[in-house]
Design a protein around this motif. Structure first.
Motif, PDB file in Angstrom:
ATOM      1  N   THR A 129     -39.735  -3.961  45.470  1.00 35.10           N
ATOM      2  CA  THR A 129     -38.376  -3.568  46.050  1.00 35.10           C
ATOM      3  C   THR A 129     -37.718  -2.573  45.461  1.00 35.10           C
ATOM      4  O   THR A 129     -36.533  -2.083  46.118  1.00 35.10           O
ATOM      5  N   LEU A 130     -38.371  -1.885  44.569  1.00 39.11           N
ATOM      6  CA  LEU A 130     -37.545  -0.656  44.110  1.00 39.11           C
ATOM      7  C   LEU A 130     -38.100   0.649  44.242  1.00 39.11           C
ATOM      8  O   LEU A 130     -39.533   0.648  44.007  1.00 39.11           O
ATOM      9  N   PRO A 131     -37.504   1.646  44.600  1.00 40.66           N
ATOM     10  CA  PRO A 131     -38.162   3.071  44.840  1.00 40.66           C
ATOM     11  C   PRO A 131     -38.156   3.553  43.615  1.00 40.66           C
ATOM     12  O   PRO A 131     -37.486   3.223  42.374  1.00 40.66           O
ATOM     13  N   GLN A 173     -26.819  -0.376  39.941  1.00 39.96           N
ATOM     14  CA  GLN A 173     -26.688   0.441  41.109  1.00 39.96           C
ATOM     15  C   GLN A 173     -27.867   1.492  41.561  1.00 39.96           C
ATOM     16  O   GLN A 173     -27.845   2.619  41.292  1.00 39.96           O
ATOM     17  N   ILE A 174     -28.933   0.714  42.099  1.00 38.04           N
ATOM     18  CA  ILE A 174     -30.086   1.655  42.169  1.00 38.04           C
ATOM     19  C   ILE A 174     -29.886   3.041  42.946  1.00 38.04           C
ATOM     20  O   ILE A 174     -30.249   4.048  42.460  1.00 38.04           O
ATOM     21  N   GLU A 175     -28.978   3.107  43.715  1.00 39.78           N
ATOM     22  CA  GLU A 175     -28.850   4.489  44.370  1.00 39.78           C
ATOM     23  C   GLU A 175     -28.109   5.771  43.564  1.00 39.78           C
ATOM     24  O   GLU A 175     -28.081   6.768  44.004  1.00 39.78           O
ATOM     25  N   ASP A 221     -30.117  13.359  32.691  1.00 41.27           N
ATOM     26  CA  ASP A 221     -28.988  12.630  32.787  1.00 41.27           C
ATOM     27  C   ASP A 221     -29.338  11.082  32.721  1.00 41.27           C
ATOM     28  O   ASP A 221     -29.625  10.470  33.754  1.00 41.27           O
ATOM     29  N   CYS A 222     -29.268  10.746  31.617  1.00 39.19           N
ATOM     30  CA  CYS A 222     -30.156   9.373  31.046  1.00 39.19           C
ATOM     31  C   CYS A 222     -28.918   8.217  30.686  1.00 39.19           C
ATOM     32  O   CYS A 222     -27.933   8.371  29.950  1.00 39.19           O
ATOM     33  N   ASP A 223     -29.468   7.029  31.622  1.00 39.22           N
ATOM     34  CA  ASP A 223     -28.495   5.992  31.291  1.00 39.22           C
ATOM     35  C   ASP A 223     -29.658   4.895  30.453  1.00 39.22           C
ATOM     36  O   ASP A 223     -30.349   4.183  31.357  1.00 39.22           O
ATOM     37  N   ILE A 228     -36.200   5.250  38.138  1.00 42.83           N
ATOM     38  CA  ILE A 228     -36.027   4.206  37.157  1.00 42.83           C
ATOM     39  C   ILE A 228     -37.376   4.113  36.334  1.00 42.83           C
ATOM     40  O   ILE A 228     -38.494   4.054  36.828  1.00 42.83           O
ATOM     41  N   LEU A 229     -37.180   4.406  34.906  1.00 40.22           N
ATOM     42  CA  LEU A 229     -38.059   4.637  33.902  1.00 40.22           C
ATOM     43  C   LEU A 229     -38.362   3.348  33.129  1.00 40.22           C
ATOM     44  O   LEU A 229     -37.291   2.955  32.574  1.00 40.22           O
ATOM     45  N   PHE A 230     -39.435   2.419  33.348  1.00 38.44           N
ATOM     46  CA  PHE A 230     -39.558   1.493  32.608  1.00 38.44           C
ATOM     47  C   PHE A 230     -40.457   1.625  31.304  1.00 38.44           C
ATOM     48  O   PHE A 230     -41.543   2.218  31.398  1.00 38.44           O
TER      49      PHE A 230
END
Length: 321
Positions: A79-81, A54-56, A31-33, A61-63
């Motif tokens: 700060t990012l999980p 909205q991180i939650e 499910d990709c944004d 989170i794929l960079f």
């Protein structure tokens, strides 16, 4: 977490290599944004996230952004999980170039991050340094194929030789070009590139000193060229299923290159068989539609626990103490 990952996928606009088919394949398997970030957005991820993310909402989170920008923003990245980094250039960590050692330093500061590396040995070396590294190979856009054209260019390389990271490539191509009718060419992407590859009989790849096989190897094989590839070592080749004089031609120096080229000039049937087996291999294992599924699979397993890091621990991670 549901069985279908919710992924925020950040990629760079105006990337030199066209990887849209890989992005599409990743998106089809989760499910990709997907967000395309310009230079200014990559340079200030904190601002971008505060305004647009909205991180939650996301499991991962794929960079797949410019490393040059990524390493400047470690304070925010901490700060990012749930970060996963798709990295096709980490081989530069282990060669003489401006990024030598910087990938290791960067990942030490983000110990919970998973790195998906396109080099088998690179992933292995990163793991030995404590990085959560997984190997997913480079590959090719399945739109590239054998058009059954007349192969009127006997010996050629198509691509860049300008980067410092490509200095070994340029030196080897220059050496070959001094004694063989090698054409070093540039083309536009898309149809021009497809048709050029389809005109080449022997494609000369010279990824000297890189430690892994670049995308052009897979592209040439997909289009039915006989691939001559600089040998990246037994383990790297075995991980990809590359077998010398079976589905490609491996060489380590100019003499070996010329001997094998002379043999294949005299044995057209063997050359045809190598081209066919190479094409079959990449079609079976390395098209972007297949690799997109592998990337998503590599993200599925639980990541290392994320935690806020204090100043002292940040310094220790930074300097490896």
């Amino acid at each position: 977490m549901s069985s279908r990952l919710k992924v925020l996928f950040l990629v760079q606009k105006d990337q030199r290599v066209i990887l849209d088919s890989l992005y599409d394949a990743i998106a089809q398997n989760c499910d990709c944004d997907i967000r395309w970030l310009g230079r200014d957005e990559q340079a200030n991820l904190k601002r971008y996230f505060s305004r647009h993310v909205q991180i939650e909402k996301y499991d991962r989170i794929l960079f797949f952004l410019r490393f040059k920008q990524e390493i400047r923003q470690v304070a925010f990245l901490r700060t990012l999980p749930n970060i996963v980094i798709l990295e096709h250039d980490a081989y530069q960590n282990y060669i003489k170039c401006k990024y030598a050692g910087l990938f290791s330093k960067h990942y030490r500061q983000l110990p919970w991050v998973r790195v998906i590396s396109s080099g088998f040995k690179v992933a292995e070396r990163l793991r030995s340094e404590g990085v959560d590294a997984v190997f997913v190979a480079k590959g090719y856009d399945q739109k590239l194929r054998d058009l059954k054209l007349a192969r009127d260019i006997e010996l050629a390389f198509v691509g860049s030789t300008k980067s410092v990271a490509y200095s070994g490539r340029k030196a080897m191509l220059d050496a070959i070009g001094a004694v063989e009718p090698l054409q070093v060419m540039r083309t536009n992407s898309g149809d021009a590139y497809l048709h050029t590859l389809n005109r080449i009989r022997f494609f000369v790849s010279a990824d000297v000193g890189m430690g892994e096989y670049m995308i052009k190897n897979f592209e040439a094989m997909a289009c039915g060229c006989v691939l001559f590839a600089y040998d990246q070592g037994e383990e790297e080749s075995r991980a990809l299923g590359f077998i010398d004089m079976n589905n490609l031609v491996l060489y380590r120096n100019l003499d070996e290159f010329r001997k094998k080229l002379a043999l294949l000039r005299e044995n057209e049937q063997l050359a045809n068989e190598i081209a066919c087996r190479g094409q079959e291999l990449v079609q079976r294992r390395f098209s972007f539609d297949l690799l997109g599924r592998e990337v998503v699979h590599a993200m599925q397993a639980p990541l290392r626990p994320w935690c806020h890091i204090g100043w002292l621990q940040r310094q220790r991670l930074r300097w490896g103490i």
